[in-house]
Every structure is written in structure tokens, then in C-alpha cells.
Design a protein around this motif. Structure first.
Motif: not given
Length: 252
Positions: A172-173, A166-167, A31-33, A118-119
Motif C-alpha cells: 500500500x503506497x 505480486x509474488x 489475487x482477486x478479491x 487485481x490489486x
């Protein structure tokens, strides 16, 4: 080399000039990046002619540096800001900047990038750009300024942008804060709307697994099915930021 002046001048002009934007995010298994936000500001260079190079004493530059380096040059100015504004700038210190300026070729490419765990750490990059331009005082871009269509995209402005992953589901909101303010911004564009007609905002997201589905039917996929690209007209985003809401589901 006055990096701050070059960056600030470029950012201030950005808010009133047609550009091509790209938002790239690369996700790892955990989940990193890495996030990259870039724009081709060559049009600014061509419009400015010799004015920018005369003002900044910069004819050519190919340099990578951090926002922290820029802020260190402006500590006295930063200390006069509110605690809230200082915290916004503090959050930007890990971001790096790559600028390529060529007077001969009339090129100016600007890229901001950072790693994230994390995102949820991802920021609205228009907010980041606005925070830096605010160090220029009265010349800075203002939130919800009817003459500045980008102001509606800034956090603390008339829209809020957040990310989550997640999951196996990426979101993108974007949420418009006040519909009436958004209408005023759109109605006040006038002739400026023509300037942004040909500008594009491209999203390009890279995942560690194949993509199962995307909420936008115009999405394009890489050969391995792990990268999705979606291109919007910049005017679409200016008039209705929520059009770039996105949900991506990965395969198990």
C-alpha cells in the motif's frame, strides 16, 4: 427515495466531520478479491438532529444500491463535466453502496464495496467520495483546500495512493506530491485538529496464506495468522499520509 441526496449530503458532511474509517480488503488465491470502505457517520446524524431527515424526507433507510443507479439520476449534470471527471465517475459505477440510517437510534453507517480482479484496480476511496460529492457543485469538497484536511488524501490532490499484490508481497503506497502544500494543509488545521483527535483509520487485510512479516510493528494478527489489522489516528494520516505506507510479506 432520493438516494443521491442522502449519499451526497452524507459525503459532504463527512469531509468536515470526525468519523471512524475502516478499509477492508479480502484477497483470494488468484489475487482477486473484495474491497470494503466504511465509516460510522452516526455522529453526523446526532449533530444534524432533525435537519437531515427534514431535508431529505428520509427517516429510516436500510438499502443497497450501485453508484450507477445514483449517477443515472444525475446524467444531465454529469454530461457538463470534463471528460476526465466523467471517466472518474464511470470507473465508480461497479461500486455498491450500503446505507443504514435510523433516525430513532441516531445511526448512520455507510459502506462502499466492490469486487476486483487485481490489486492494481483498487482506488483511493477518498477520491471516489470526492468525485461523488463534486456532483453537488459549489458545496463539494475541493482538492487541496486548506480548510478541508481530507482534500490532501484525494487522488489528483496532494497525495497519490496505489496498491499492488505480486509474488506474495502486498504493498500500500502513498506518495505526497508537494511537501510544501502538505505543510500548508497541516498548518491551517487550527481548531479543526481537535475534531479529528479521537478519529481512527483502521486497515484490515485478509489473505489466503499466513503472513510472514509486516512493515508496521504495531500490526495485530488473527489467530490463523492470515489477517492483519493496523489502526492509525486519523490526524496522523491527515498530517503525513505516507505514514500509512505498508508492505506485507506472505509465507510461501
Amino acid at each position: 427515495m432520493n438516494k443521491f441526496y442522502v449519499v451526497a449530503a452524507c459525503l459532504i458532511t463527512l469531509f468536515f466531520t470526525s468519523c471512524q474509517f475502516s478499509e477492508n480488503i479480502y484477497f483470494n488465491e488468484d489475487g482477486s478479491g473484495k474491497m470494503e470502505f466504511s465509516f460510522d457517520a452516526s455522529e453526523i446524524m446526532q449533530m444534524a438532529g432533525d435537519t437531515m431527515s427534514e431535508s431529505t424526507s428520509e427517516k429510516d433507510m436500510d438499502s443497497t444500491f450501485t453508484f450507477k443507479e445514483i449517477f443515472d439520476q444525475k446524467r444531465d449534470s454529469i454530461s457538463t463535466l470534463s471528460v476526465e471527471e466523467q471517466e472518474k465517475l464511470k470507473a465508480l459505477e461497479p461500486f455498491s453502496v450500503h446505507m443504514l440510517v435510523s433516525e430513532k437510534e441516531k445511526k448512520m453507517n455507510f459502506e462502499i464495496f466492490t469486487n476486483f480482479k487485481s490489486a492494481n484496480e483498487l482506488q483511493d476511496m477518498f477520491m471516489a467520495l470526492n468525485a461523488v460529492s463534486n456532483l453537488k457543485g459549489k458545496e463539494a469538497a475541493k482538492v487541496n483546500d486548506p480548510t478541508n484536511p481530507f482534500s490532501s488524501m484525494m487522488n489528483g490532490g496532494n497525495s497519490n495512493l496505489s496498491y499492488s499484490f505480486n509474488n506474495g508481497i502486498f504493498k500500500r503506497t502513498v506518495k505526497i506530491v508537494d511537501k510544501e502544500v502538505q505543510k500548508q494543509i497541516t498548518d491551517s488545521l487550527g481548531n479543526a485538529a481537535m475534531m479529528f483527535t479521537n478519529s481512527k483509520y483502521k486497515l484490515k487485510y485478509h489473505f489466503p496464506k499466513k503472513i510472514k512479516s509486516v512493515s508496521n510493528e504495531n500490526a495485530l494478527f488473527s489467530a490463523d495468522g492470515k489477517t492483519v489489522t493496523i489502526e492509525y489516528g486519523l490526524m496522523e494520516y491527515i498530517t503525513d499520509p505516507e505514514i500509512m505506507n505498508l508492505e506485507i510479506l506472505l509465507e510461501d
